[in-house]
Design a protein around this motif. Structure first.
Motif, PDB file in Angstrom:
ATOM      1  N   THR A 124       0.834  -1.199   0.000  1.00  0.00           N
ATOM      2  CA  THR A 124       0.000   0.000   0.000  1.00  0.00           C
ATOM      3  C   THR A 124       0.867   1.247   0.000  1.00  0.00           C
ATOM      4  O   THR A 124       1.926   1.264   0.628  1.00  0.00           O
ATOM      5  CB  THR A 124      -0.916   0.003   1.240  1.00  0.00           C
ATOM      6  OG1 THR A 124      -1.813  -1.115   1.153  1.00  0.00           O
ATOM      7  CG2 THR A 124      -1.729   1.273   1.344  1.00  0.00           C
ATOM      8  N   LEU A 125       0.425   2.283  -0.700  1.00  0.00           N
ATOM      9  CA  LEU A 125       1.103   3.574  -0.655  1.00  0.00           C
ATOM     10  C   LEU A 125       0.504   4.335   0.524  1.00  0.00           C
ATOM     11  O   LEU A 125      -0.670   4.700   0.511  1.00  0.00           O
ATOM     12  CB  LEU A 125       0.887   4.341  -1.964  1.00  0.00           C
ATOM     13  CG  LEU A 125       1.865   5.470  -2.303  1.00  0.00           C
ATOM     14  CD1 LEU A 125       1.679   5.913  -3.748  1.00  0.00           C
ATOM     15  CD2 LEU A 125       1.724   6.662  -1.376  1.00  0.00           C
ATOM     16  N   ILE A 126       1.314   4.550   1.555  1.00  0.00           N
ATOM     17  CA  ILE A 126       0.837   5.171   2.792  1.00  0.00           C
ATOM     18  C   ILE A 126       1.247   6.644   2.782  1.00  0.00           C
ATOM     19  O   ILE A 126       2.426   6.971   2.658  1.00  0.00           O
ATOM     20  CB  ILE A 126       1.409   4.439   4.022  1.00  0.00           C
ATOM     21  CG1 ILE A 126       0.997   2.959   3.975  1.00  0.00           C
ATOM     22  CG2 ILE A 126       0.919   5.091   5.314  1.00  0.00           C
ATOM     23  CD1 ILE A 126       1.716   2.090   4.980  1.00  0.00           C
ATOM     24  N   VAL A 127       0.261   7.510   2.903  1.00  0.00           N
ATOM     25  CA  VAL A 127       0.486   8.953   2.743  1.00  0.00           C
ATOM     26  C   VAL A 127       0.279   9.666   4.073  1.00  0.00           C
ATOM     27  O   VAL A 127      -0.789   9.556   4.682  1.00  0.00           O
ATOM     28  CB  VAL A 127      -0.490   9.530   1.686  1.00  0.00           C
ATOM     29  CG1 VAL A 127      -0.273  11.030   1.523  1.00  0.00           C
ATOM     30  CG2 VAL A 127      -0.318   8.819   0.364  1.00  0.00           C
ATOM     31  N   ASN A 173       7.990  -2.374  -5.187  1.00  0.00           N
ATOM     32  CA  ASN A 173       7.741  -3.516  -6.063  1.00  0.00           C
ATOM     33  C   ASN A 173       6.449  -3.356  -6.861  1.00  0.00           C
ATOM     34  O   ASN A 173       6.371  -3.755  -8.024  1.00  0.00           O
ATOM     35  CB  ASN A 173       7.686  -4.811  -5.241  1.00  0.00           C
ATOM     36  CG  ASN A 173       9.066  -5.255  -4.775  1.00  0.00           C
ATOM     37  OD1 ASN A 173      10.050  -4.569  -5.013  1.00  0.00           O
ATOM     38  ND2 ASN A 173       9.133  -6.402  -4.124  1.00  0.00           N
ATOM     39  N   LYS A 174       5.426  -2.787  -6.230  1.00  0.00           N
ATOM     40  CA  LYS A 174       4.155  -2.578  -6.925  1.00  0.00           C
ATOM     41  C   LYS A 174       4.272  -1.463  -7.961  1.00  0.00           C
ATOM     42  O   LYS A 174       3.622  -1.504  -9.005  1.00  0.00           O
ATOM     43  CB  LYS A 174       3.064  -2.220  -5.904  1.00  0.00           C
ATOM     44  CG  LYS A 174       2.689  -3.352  -4.973  1.00  0.00           C
ATOM     45  CD  LYS A 174       1.807  -4.381  -5.648  1.00  0.00           C
ATOM     46  CE  LYS A 174       0.402  -3.869  -5.840  1.00  0.00           C
ATOM     47  NZ  LYS A 174      -0.515  -4.905  -6.376  1.00  0.00           N
ATOM     48  N   MET A 175       5.079  -0.471  -7.658  1.00  0.00           N
ATOM     49  CA  MET A 175       5.217   0.665  -8.562  1.00  0.00           C
ATOM     50  C   MET A 175       6.112   0.346  -9.746  1.00  0.00           C
ATOM     51  O   MET A 175       5.937   0.895 -10.834  1.00  0.00           O
ATOM     52  CB  MET A 175       5.782   1.873  -7.794  1.00  0.00           C
ATOM     53  CG  MET A 175       4.833   2.424  -6.750  1.00  0.00           C
ATOM     54  SD  MET A 175       5.647   3.615  -5.657  1.00  0.00           S
ATOM     55  CE  MET A 175       6.171   4.873  -6.823  1.00  0.00           C
ATOM     56  N   LEU A 192       1.230   9.919  -7.039  1.00  0.00           N
ATOM     57  CA  LEU A 192      -0.046   9.494  -6.455  1.00  0.00           C
ATOM     58  C   LEU A 192      -1.037   9.095  -7.547  1.00  0.00           C
ATOM     59  O   LEU A 192      -1.696   8.050  -7.455  1.00  0.00           O
ATOM     60  CB  LEU A 192      -0.648  10.627  -5.621  1.00  0.00           C
ATOM     61  CG  LEU A 192      -0.144  10.840  -4.201  1.00  0.00           C
ATOM     62  CD1 LEU A 192      -0.903  11.985  -3.548  1.00  0.00           C
ATOM     63  CD2 LEU A 192      -0.287   9.576  -3.366  1.00  0.00           C
ATOM     64  N   VAL A 193      -1.154   9.931  -8.576  1.00  0.00           N
ATOM     65  CA  VAL A 193      -2.107   9.661  -9.644  1.00  0.00           C
ATOM     66  C   VAL A 193      -1.747   8.374 -10.378  1.00  0.00           C
ATOM     67  O   VAL A 193      -2.602   7.495 -10.588  1.00  0.00           O
ATOM     68  CB  VAL A 193      -2.168  10.841 -10.641  1.00  0.00           C
ATOM     69  CG1 VAL A 193      -3.038  10.491 -11.853  1.00  0.00           C
ATOM     70  CG2 VAL A 193      -2.704  12.087  -9.952  1.00  0.00           C
ATOM     71  N   ARG A 198      -2.667   2.523 -11.348  1.00  0.00           N
ATOM     72  CA  ARG A 198      -2.090   1.175 -11.394  1.00  0.00           C
ATOM     73  C   ARG A 198      -2.795   0.224 -10.434  1.00  0.00           C
ATOM     74  O   ARG A 198      -2.473  -0.954 -10.367  1.00  0.00           O
ATOM     75  CB  ARG A 198      -0.591   1.250 -11.084  1.00  0.00           C
ATOM     76  CG  ARG A 198       0.181   0.003 -11.420  1.00  0.00           C
ATOM     77  CD  ARG A 198       1.679   0.221 -11.413  1.00  0.00           C
ATOM     78  NE  ARG A 198       2.131   1.019 -12.539  1.00  0.00           N
ATOM     79  CZ  ARG A 198       3.398   1.112 -12.933  1.00  0.00           C
ATOM     80  NH1 ARG A 198       4.337   0.465 -12.262  1.00  0.00           N
ATOM     81  NH2 ARG A 198       3.735   1.858 -13.966  1.00  0.00           N
ATOM     82  N   GLY A 199      -3.763   0.709  -9.689  1.00  0.00           N
ATOM     83  CA  GLY A 199      -4.509  -0.144  -8.780  1.00  0.00           C
ATOM     84  C   GLY A 199      -3.877  -0.314  -7.418  1.00  0.00           C
ATOM     85  O   GLY A 199      -4.270  -1.195  -6.647  1.00  0.00           O
ATOM     86  N   ILE A 200      -2.902   0.529  -7.091  1.00  0.00           N
ATOM     87  CA  ILE A 200      -2.247   0.462  -5.784  1.00  0.00           C
ATOM     88  C   ILE A 200      -3.134   1.148  -4.745  1.00  0.00           C
ATOM     89  O   ILE A 200      -3.595   2.273  -4.961  1.00  0.00           O
ATOM     90  CB  ILE A 200      -0.863   1.144  -5.833  1.00  0.00           C
ATOM     91  CG1 ILE A 200       0.049   0.404  -6.824  1.00  0.00           C
ATOM     92  CG2 ILE A 200      -0.223   1.196  -4.448  1.00  0.00           C
ATOM     93  CD1 ILE A 200       1.377   1.095  -7.066  1.00  0.00           C
TER      94      ILE A 200
END
Length: 262
Positions: A124-127, A173-175, A192-193, A198-200
């Motif tokens: 997950t991308l944690i912001v 890895n997801k990016m 972010l966009v 990409r479905g992350i």
């Protein structure tokens, strides 16, 4: 999590810190020193600093052996500095990178919150999400963030309270080797966009922020030029969202749904 538990969690999950710096010679070493209490693996990208590049990079490197310092010979922009840091992290086998600004605005004591969120939400991308209206907070930061939030929602269908924070955990890895259309200030919004397309999964968590008095701030934001660049990028992404972004997000949604059902 306490500092040692956070350190262990980051080590087990292959997390490093990436700290881009440009003319932050007065603060970057303290930022790195504080971060070392929570993470042993740090990559500092010196983006062509002109204030005192020797002190800025060599003092950081001397703090601990596993601090990597990468020097850009000239300033290439924060976006390019981040990509340089991400590439170096992946080459060293890290799966995640936490980014922090080098100006001292971010608190290393918030790093355990990222470790805890990662433990519950992998890939997950944690912001980090700032609280607005704080003392000394520049009004232009609040306006720029609202402007950015609006276009992020238009381009992704998702809502975030803070799309401009630099305190984030990226799932490398997801990016993959994500390429950016801009290497400057607006590159973080583009990350972010592109990640949303990409479905992350994107998860906001609350963070603390320190805003020094106006006379002590080091800002590289150029209101006229940077707002123009952001506007151009948003125009492109809005059209791209219709032709590419939304169809790709729908594809990832259906793919994940089928995967869950099976």
């Amino acid at each position: 999590m306490n500092p040692e538990t956070t350190k262990l969690s980051f080590k087990q999950n292959a997390v490093c810190l990436v700290i881009p710096t440009y003319n932050n010679g007065k603060t970057v070493a303290d930022v790195v020193r504080n971060a070392l209490e929570y993470c042993e693996d740090i990559i500092v990208v010196n983006d062509g600093s002109t204030d005192d590049p020797f002190e800025e990079t060599h003092e950081c490197a001397s703090l601990q052996n596993n601090i990597t310092v990468i020097n850009h010979p000239v300033n290439k922009g924060k976006g390019k500095a981040l990509i340089t840091g991400f590439q170096a992290a992946m080459e060293r086998g890290f799966r995640y990178a936490v980014t922090m600004d080098a100006d001292g605005q971010h608190y290393a004591s918030d790093l355990p919150a990222f470790a805890e969120a990662l433990a519950k939400h992998s890939d997950t991308l944690i912001v980090g999400s700032r609280q607005f209206g704080l003392p000394n907070m520049p009004q232009k930061s609040s306006f720029a963030n609202k402007f950015s939030n609006f276009w992020f929602t238009v381009q992704t269908g998702k809502r975030l309270l803070d799309t401009q924070t630099g305190f984030r955990l990226y799932p490398l890895n997801k990016m993959g080797r994500m390429k950016l259309l801009s290497s400057r200030y607006e590159a973080e919004l583009a990350l972010l966009v592109r990640s949303a397309w990409r479905g992350i999964n994107i998860l906001p968590i609350p963070i603390n922020v320190y805003y020094p008095p106006k006379e002590e701030r080091v800002s590289h934001f150029r209101p006229g030029m940077d707002f123009f660049r952001i506007s151009v990028l948003n125009t492109f992404f809005t059209f791209a969202a219709i032709l590419y972004g939304y169809p790709v997000m729908l594809y990832h949604h259906i793919k994940n749904k089928l995967k869950t059902e099976n």
